[in-house]
Each structure stands twice: as structure tokens, then as C-alpha cells.
Design an enzyme around this catalytic site. Structure first.
Site, PDB file in Angstrom:
ATOM      1  N   GLU A   1      -3.921  -4.997   9.402  1.00 29.46           N
ATOM      2  CA  GLU A   1      -2.890  -4.058   8.926  1.00 29.46           C
ATOM      3  C   GLU A   1      -2.135  -3.422  10.098  1.00 29.46           C
ATOM      4  O   GLU A   1      -1.822  -2.239  10.098  1.00 29.46           O
ATOM      5  CB  GLU A   1      -3.539  -2.952   8.065  1.00 29.46           C
ATOM      6  CG  GLU A   1      -4.357  -3.479   6.904  1.00 29.46           C
ATOM      7  CD  GLU A   1      -4.826  -2.415   5.931  1.00 29.46           C
ATOM      8  OE1 GLU A   1      -4.386  -1.257   6.032  1.00 29.46           O
ATOM      9  OE2 GLU A   1      -5.650  -2.754   5.059  1.00 29.46           O
TER      10      GLU A   1
HETATM   11  O1  G3I Z   1       3.403   2.061  -8.771  1.00 27.49           O
HETATM   12  C1  G3I Z   1       4.055   3.310  -8.583  1.00 27.49           C
HETATM   13  C2  G3I Z   1       5.416   3.286  -9.189  1.00 27.49           C
HETATM   14  O2  G3I Z   1       5.282   3.108 -10.580  1.00 27.49           O
HETATM   15  C3  G3I Z   1       6.128   4.597  -8.870  1.00 27.49           C
HETATM   16  O3  G3I Z   1       7.435   4.549  -9.335  1.00 27.49           O
HETATM   17  C4  G3I Z   1       6.166   4.830  -7.365  1.00 27.49           C
HETATM   18  C5  G3I Z   1       6.787   6.166  -6.989  1.00 27.49           C
HETATM   19  O4  G3I Z   1       6.378   6.616  -5.736  1.00 27.49           O
HETATM   20  O5  G3I Z   1       4.841   4.817  -6.869  1.00 27.49           O
HETATM   21  C6  G3I Z   1       4.191   3.583  -7.090  1.00 27.49           C
HETATM   22  O6  G3I Z   1       2.906   3.600  -6.560  1.00 27.49           O
HETATM   23  C7  G3I Z   1       2.810   3.635  -5.146  1.00 27.49           C
HETATM   24  C8  G3I Z   1       2.094   2.354  -4.687  1.00 27.49           C
HETATM   25  O7  G3I Z   1       1.854   2.429  -3.274  1.00 27.49           O
HETATM   26  C9  G3I Z   1       2.908   1.101  -4.988  1.00 27.49           C
HETATM   27  O8  G3I Z   1       4.112   1.047  -4.281  1.00 27.49           O
HETATM   28  C10 G3I Z   1       1.986   4.851  -4.759  1.00 27.49           C
HETATM   29  O9  G3I Z   1       2.734   6.026  -5.051  1.00 27.49           O
HETATM   30  C11 G3I Z   1       1.637   4.835  -3.264  1.00 27.49           C
HETATM   31  O10 G3I Z   1       0.716   5.857  -2.993  1.00 27.49           O
HETATM   32  C12 G3I Z   1       1.005   3.500  -2.911  1.00 27.49           C
HETATM   33  O11 G3I Z   1       0.756   3.516  -1.509  1.00 27.49           O
HETATM   34  C13 G3I Z   1      -0.051   2.475  -1.008  1.00 27.49           C
HETATM   35  C14 G3I Z   1      -1.293   3.041  -0.326  1.00 27.49           C
HETATM   36  O12 G3I Z   1      -2.048   1.970   0.228  1.00 27.49           O
HETATM   37  C15 G3I Z   1      -2.183   3.795  -1.297  1.00 27.49           C
HETATM   38  O13 G3I Z   1      -3.269   4.353  -0.598  1.00 27.49           O
HETATM   39  C16 G3I Z   1       0.769   1.716   0.015  1.00 27.49           C
HETATM   40  O14 G3I Z   1       1.878   1.081  -0.618  1.00 27.49           O
HETATM   41  C17 G3I Z   1      -0.099   0.654   0.695  1.00 27.49           C
HETATM   42  O15 G3I Z   1       0.630   0.083   1.759  1.00 27.49           O
HETATM   43  C18 G3I Z   1      -1.356   1.324   1.252  1.00 27.49           C
HETATM   44  O16 G3I Z   1      -2.165   0.330   1.844  1.00 27.49           O
HETATM   45  C19 G3I Z   1      -3.376   0.776   2.482  1.00 27.49           C
HETATM   46  C20 G3I Z   1      -4.375  -0.369   2.374  1.00 27.49           C
HETATM   47  O17 G3I Z   1      -4.525  -0.771   1.026  1.00 27.49           O
HETATM   48  C21 G3I Z   1      -5.717   0.029   2.986  1.00 27.49           C
HETATM   49  N1  G3I Z   1      -5.572   0.500   4.337  1.00 27.49           N
HETATM   50  C22 G3I Z   1      -4.560   1.549   4.541  1.00 27.49           C
HETATM   51  C23 G3I Z   1      -3.210   1.099   3.980  1.00 27.49           C
HETATM   52  C24 G3I Z   1      -2.127   2.117   4.285  1.00 27.49           C
HETATM   53  O18 G3I Z   1      -2.370   3.309   3.607  1.00 27.49           O
END
Ligand code: G3I
EC number: 3.2.1.8
Length: 364
Positions: free
Chosen positions: A274
Site C-alpha cells: 500500500e
Molecule cells: O461507499 C460510500 C459511498 O456510498 C459514499 O457516498 C461515500 C461518501 O464519502 O463514502 C463511501 O465509502 C467510503 C469508502 O472508502 C469507499 O469509497 C468511506 O467513506 C471511506 O471511509 C472508505 O475509505 C477507505 C478506507 O480504507 C476505510 O478505512 C479507503 O477508500 C481505502 O483506501 C482504505 O484502505 C485502507 C486499507 O484497506 C487497509 N490499510 C489502510 C488503507 C488506507 O486507509
């Protein structure tokens, strides 16, 4: 070398210097092509598709779908628990299949991510009134269904994600708090059994975490988890080193290399899973900062090159600042990726190209 951005700015001369001229055409000699020439399985990227803006962003997709650039795609969200089992025993593979279909169309592989994590769980898991036995059954059911659905289309699974605190103890999660540390070992056991049932034993099983890229208590704890799995005769194939770093504070080449060598000495593969290097404050695009960031990327990628073939590949966690997770999680931080928000390659990109070719960094 570590120094503050202010010092870096002084050392590096005028800000906003012209970016280095591209020295090769991405299409012919992209980062994945260079990584594979260096004996790696891939240079890859995370992608938060489908259902997001990038899913239909033609300029983004042109870069993502070019196998010379990326030989691997990790679904940033699509295979996580809340999306694959939104209600108990109701499975939805649409997002995961979408990523696999896109990747396979372009000859790209997929690291499937992830099965058991504290975050992004479904409400039914978070709000259930579980006993150790009933939650263990939920975990087993989830692992069997998801692993067997995607099957051999996954190169590997991040079976357990981010299970440890910085001091090496298990972190609080519904899994640990309800089941105890057995959840960790059982998750790997169930993944192994699920794969064996469908004759897919070649799908690799990984533990994935951050803060385990350099020597210390947390890396030692990972060694202990591996030894305990072995004691229980449960398979683990690799360690995913997330490598979310800050500009100017990337662990040194020696630290990253010796830590990788430590896992490899246990008979494991390692992968950088990552990688990104964020600015903790603006500006994100001045010449001195980008030069330091290029050095940081160069260091991490070089450590994988120097570790040899058991460091199987390098994946960045999104390749462009437009869609990076960083600003949403860390207010005021950003600029972490190898392309800027208008999809121009940054010095970090060229530093990686140098590292993959075993050359001195020409932009650091
Ligand atoms: O699905 C909803 C959508 O319906 C809504 O409209 C939108 C509005 O903000 O949010 C969407 O969900 C988001 C989701 O990503 C999909 O895009 C969440 O708010 C957001 O919190 C979520 O974040 C993800 C995060 O993990 C959650 O902890 C990041 O994209 C993703 O890159 C991140 O990845 C993690 C790895 O899995 C583990 N290691 C750390 C890494 C970075 O945090």
C-alpha cells in the site's frame, strides 16, 4: 536522510522548478514493465472501483488499464466485509467481480483484500450480540463463501488485516474482543481449508499491516504470529508491508531491507502492498518537497529490489492524488501519490523507474 520540509526547501533551490522531462513513453516502458524486468511479479496499484468517480474517468482508466504501468490491482474497498456480506449470509460479489473482470481483461493480477479486519464491517457484525462460538461461525462462513467465490482469480488474500497495536499486542476489534487471539489463527485455518476444498491451494495467504516495515516490537510480534501459526500447522505464505509513509520520514533503506530479510528468513514472501508517501502539510507540489518524496519512494522500492525475488512486488495505494484516501483520513495532508491530481507523473514516478532499474536516483 531525514530533514524537515523547510530545510529541504532551502537545500533544493527555487520552488516550482520545471518537472523532469519524461525519459520514456509509459506505454512502452511503464513501471510494471520495469518491475517485471527486475524479476518482480508486478508493480501494482489499489483502485477504489466500482461506484466511484474514477470508475468512469477515462484519463484515469487509461493509465490504470495499461499493463505496462500496472501488473496488479488491489480493490481498495470492493472485497471488504461490508460490501461482500452486507447482511448476514447474504453475499454480494458485484464489486469484487468488477475489479477482477477489469484486471483480467488487461492481463493484470489481483491481490484480494481483505477477509478479517476491524474496520468496514457490516452492521450485523458490529451490532450483533455474539458469543465466541457464534462470531467464530460468522467469520468462518464469511471466509468460506468469499474465498470460494473468487477462487483462483485471486493471486493472494490478505486474510487478516492490521491485527496489532504499535506495541505488538492484539488491537481491539469485535473479532479479538469476542473470540480472543484464536480469531487470528482460525482465520488463516479457515482460508486454507476453504481453498483446499476447491483445489486452489496455490492462492497465497498473507498477513497485511502497517508499522511492520522497520525493525521493532511490532515486526517482532509478526514473527511470533508466524511461529504460532506454524506451531498449529496452519499455512501463511507472505507478509504485506503496507508502507504508508510521510515525506522525509520513510524508514531507511537498511531498516526496510533488514526487516524484509527477517520475514524472508522465516520462509515467507513479502510484498509492499500500500505504498504512498504523504505530505503532512501543504505545499504538496514544490520542487524541494517533491524531491524528498522521490527519495522516499526510491528508498522503499530499492529495498524490495535489494531483497531479491522473495520481495514479490510493489503496489501503490492509488496512483494519483485526485483519488487518494489520504485527505479524507488526515485533514490537511495529501500529495501522497506518484501522479498529481491532473494525472501528471511526479518526480517520485521517475525515482521508482530508477530504483527498478538498479540505477542511482536521477531526481532525488
Ligand atoms: O461507499 C460510500 C459511498 O456510498 C459514499 O457516498 C461515500 C461518501 O464519502 O463514502 C463511501 O465509502 C467510503 C469508502 O472508502 C469507499 O469509497 C468511506 O467513506 C471511506 O471511509 C472508505 O475509505 C477507505 C478506507 O480504507 C476505510 O478505512 C479507503 O477508500 C481505502 O483506501 C482504505 O484502505 C485502507 C486499507 O484497506 C487497509 N490499510 C489502510 C488503507 C488506507 O486507509
Amino acid at each position: 536522510m531525514r530533514f524537515s520540509l523547510a530545510t529541504a526547501a532551502l537545500l533544493a533551490g527555487p520552488a516550482l522548478a520545471a518537472p523532469p522531462a519524461p525519459r520514456h513513453d509509459d506505454k512502452d516502458v511503464g513501471l510494471n514493465a520495469l518491475a517485471q524486468r527486475a524479476g518482480k511479479l508486478w508493480f501494482g496499484t489499489a483502485a477504489d472501483i466500482p461506484g466511484t468517480d474514477e470508475t468512469t474517468d477515462a484519463a484515469y482508466l487509461k493509465i490504470l488499464e495499461n499493463p505496462a504501468n500496472f501488473g496488479e490491482i488491489t480493490p481498495a474497498n470492493a472485497m471488504k466485509f461490508m460490501y461482500t456480506e452486507p447482511e448476514q449470509n447474504v453475499f454480494n460479489y458485484t464489486g469484487g467481480d468488477y475489479v477482477l473482470n477489469l484486471a483480467e481483461r488487461h492481463g493484470q493480477r489481483v491481490r484480494c483484500h481483505n477477509l478479517v479486519w476491524a474496520s468496514q464491517l457490516s452492521d450485523f457484525v458490529n451490532n450483533g450480540n455474539w458469543t465466541k462460538e457464534s462470531l467464530t461461525a460468522v467469520m468462518r462462513n464469511h471466509i468460506f463463501h468469499v474465498v470460494q467465490h473468487f477462487g483462483r482469480r485471486c493471486y493472494s488474500w490478505d486474510v487478516v488485516n492490521e491485527a496489532l497495536n504499535g506495541d505488538g499486542t492484539f488491537s481491539s476489534s469485535i473479532w479479538y474482543d469476542t473470540i480472543g487471539e484464536d480469531y487470528f489463527y482460525l482465520a488463516f485455518q479457515y482460508a486454507q481449508e476453504a481453498l483446499a476444498e476447491i483445489h486452489a491451494n496455490d492462492v497465497k495467504l498473507y498477513y497485511n499491516d502497517y508499522g511492520i516495515e522497520n525493525p521493532g516490537t511490532k515486526a517482532d510480534a509478526v514473527h511470533n504470529l508466524v511461529k504460532e501459526l506454524r506451531k498449529r500447522d496452519i499455512r501463511i505464505d507472505g507478509i504485506g508491508l503496507e508502507s504508508h509513509f510521510e515525506v522525509g520520514f520513510t524508514p531507511s533503506l537498511q531498516d526496510q531491507l533488514s526487516t524484509k530479510q527477517g520475514y524472508i528468513a522465516l520462509g515467507l514472501d513479502v510484498a509492499i502492498t500500500e505504498l504512498d508517501v504523504r505530505f503532512t502539510q501543504a505545499p504538496y507540489y514544490d520542487a524541494a518537497g517533491e524531491k524528498q518524496q522521490a527519495q522516499d519512494y526510491y528508498t522503499s522500492v530499492s529495498s524490495c529490489i535489494e531483497a531479491g525475488p522473495k520481495c514479490i512486488g510493489i503496489t501503490v495505494w492509488d496512483f494519483d492524488d485526485k483519488y487518494s484516501w489520504v485527505p479524507y483520513t488526515f485533514a490537511g495532508q495529501g500529495g501522497a501519490d506518484i501522479y498529481n491530481a491532473t494525472l501528471q507523473a511526479k518526480p517520485a514516478y521517475y525515482a521508482i523507474a530508477d530504483a527498478l532499474q538498479g540505477k542511482a536516483c536521477s531526481v532525488c
